[in-house]
Design an enzyme around this catalytic site. Structure first.
Site, PDB file in Angstrom:
ATOM      1  N   ALA A  85       0.841  -1.204   0.000  1.00 50.68           N
ATOM      2  CA  ALA A  85       0.000   0.000   0.000  1.00 50.68           C
ATOM      3  C   ALA A  85       0.873   1.250   0.000  1.00 50.68           C
ATOM      4  O   ALA A  85       2.011   1.246   0.476  1.00 50.68           O
ATOM      5  CB  ALA A  85      -0.920  -0.008   1.215  1.00 50.68           C
ATOM      6  N   ARG A  87       0.903   3.787   1.728  1.00 53.69           N
ATOM      7  CA  ARG A  87       1.323   4.331   3.026  1.00 53.69           C
ATOM      8  C   ARG A  87       2.607   3.668   3.528  1.00 53.69           C
ATOM      9  O   ARG A  87       3.222   4.149   4.474  1.00 53.69           O
ATOM     10  CB  ARG A  87       0.205   4.156   4.051  1.00 53.69           C
ATOM     11  CG  ARG A  87      -0.185   2.716   4.328  1.00 53.69           C
ATOM     12  CD  ARG A  87      -1.356   2.655   5.301  1.00 53.69           C
ATOM     13  NE  ARG A  87      -1.787   1.278   5.564  1.00 53.69           N
ATOM     14  CZ  ARG A  87      -2.650   0.613   4.820  1.00 53.69           C
ATOM     15  NH1 ARG A  87      -3.174   1.195   3.744  1.00 53.69           N
ATOM     16  NH2 ARG A  87      -3.016  -0.624   5.130  1.00 53.69           N
ATOM     17  N   TYR A  88       2.994   2.554   2.910  1.00 54.72           N
ATOM     18  CA  TYR A  88       4.198   1.839   3.320  1.00 54.72           C
ATOM     19  C   TYR A  88       5.400   2.109   2.418  1.00 54.72           C
ATOM     20  O   TYR A  88       6.537   1.925   2.839  1.00 54.72           O
ATOM     21  CB  TYR A  88       3.950   0.327   3.347  1.00 54.72           C
ATOM     22  CG  TYR A  88       2.848  -0.108   4.279  1.00 54.72           C
ATOM     23  CD1 TYR A  88       2.912   0.194   5.633  1.00 54.72           C
ATOM     24  CD2 TYR A  88       1.761  -0.824   3.811  1.00 54.72           C
ATOM     25  CE1 TYR A  88       1.902  -0.206   6.500  1.00 54.72           C
ATOM     26  CE2 TYR A  88       0.755  -1.236   4.665  1.00 54.72           C
ATOM     27  CZ  TYR A  88       0.831  -0.924   6.010  1.00 54.72           C
ATOM     28  OH  TYR A  88      -0.156  -1.323   6.863  1.00 54.72           O
ATOM     29  N   THR A  89       5.184   2.481   1.183  1.00 51.29           N
ATOM     30  CA  THR A  89       6.277   2.628   0.220  1.00 51.29           C
ATOM     31  C   THR A  89       6.715   4.082   0.110  1.00 51.29           C
ATOM     32  O   THR A  89       5.971   5.010   0.447  1.00 51.29           O
ATOM     33  CB  THR A  89       5.846   2.114  -1.166  1.00 51.29           C
ATOM     34  OG1 THR A  89       4.654   2.802  -1.577  1.00 51.29           O
ATOM     35  CG2 THR A  89       5.565   0.619  -1.121  1.00 51.29           C
TER      36      THR A  89
END
Length: 230
Positions: A85, A87-89
């Site tokens: 997602a 928000r993680y990368t």
């Protein structure tokens, strides 16, 4: 469909322009992809965030792009799996992207109003290298489609230099420099007749074969190891 001048679709152009405006150059730290997607969606591309993120991820995948324009950090997926997602990368511009955007502040290209008229965006990137041929593209529009394979940057530039010196160069001369596509994941192209048809008339096809070898995977077993998978 992409613009033939810079080889970018509108969402890709807006992603690179937003990252340029945010100062996400190769010598700066990575930032969350969600931050870039929000900037693009809020100012220039009023569509779904998932479509913007999918386009951003593809620009950073070295198996999808011959010359990636985004430097990824984190799980950007693989050949058989999707990315994490947004928000993680994290991401920042890759060095080739700076060549695409260099000169934006020097009135080298025309700007147009964004969707609400409060901001302006470039109608095309300055594009210091032939991105359409180097990275290729796939797209579907109303009543038409395009599918251009990627090519080797050095070969394309050599062909362009030859054309500058010899404007009347024919296809056979140029194919001495660019014998065919150069796929990011490798593979062997079987036959060049379809490639020549595509270069000559815009329509053509070619077959690709994976590269494999037989190895001992254990003392008692042999296996087929695929090293290039087009």
């Amino acid at each position: 469909l992409p613009d033939a001048r810079d080889g970018l679709k509108p969402v890709q152009r807006r992603i690179l322009f937003s990252m340029q405006e945010m100062g996400l150059r190769p010598d700066r730290p990575h930032v969350k992809c969600a931050r870039v997607v929000g900037q693009v969606m809020g100012l220039y591309h009023p569509h779904g965030d998932s479509a913007i993120y999918d386009a951003l991820v593809r620009l950073g995948q070295n198996w999808a792009m011959r010359l990636p324009l985004i430097d990824p950090h984190g799980n950007f997926g693989s050949l058989d799996a999707g990315p994490a997602a947004m928000r993680y990368t994290e991401c920042r511009m890759a060095s080739p992207a700076t060549a695409m955007t260099a000169g934006l502040d020097a009135d080298t290209v025309d700007f147009r109003p964004n969707y609400d008229g409060k901001e302006s965006e470039p109608s095309v990137m300055p594009a210091a290298f032939p991105n359409l041929l180097v990275n290729g593209t796939t797209g579907i529009a109303v009543g038409m489609a395009t599918n251009i394979p990627p090519h080797n940057l050095v070969e394309v530039v050599q062909a362009l230099r030859h054309m500058l010196r010899h404007p009347d160069a024919d296809l056979d001369e140029l194919m001495r420099f660019v014998p065919g596509p150069d796929l990011p994941t490798g593979g062997k192209i079987i036959g060049v007749d379809g490639i020549r048809d595509a270069y000559a008339g815009g329509r053509g096809s070619f077959r690709i074969r994976a590269t494999a070898r037989i190895e001992k995977v254990s003392p008692r077993r042999q296996g087929i190891v695929i090293t290039e998978l087009p």
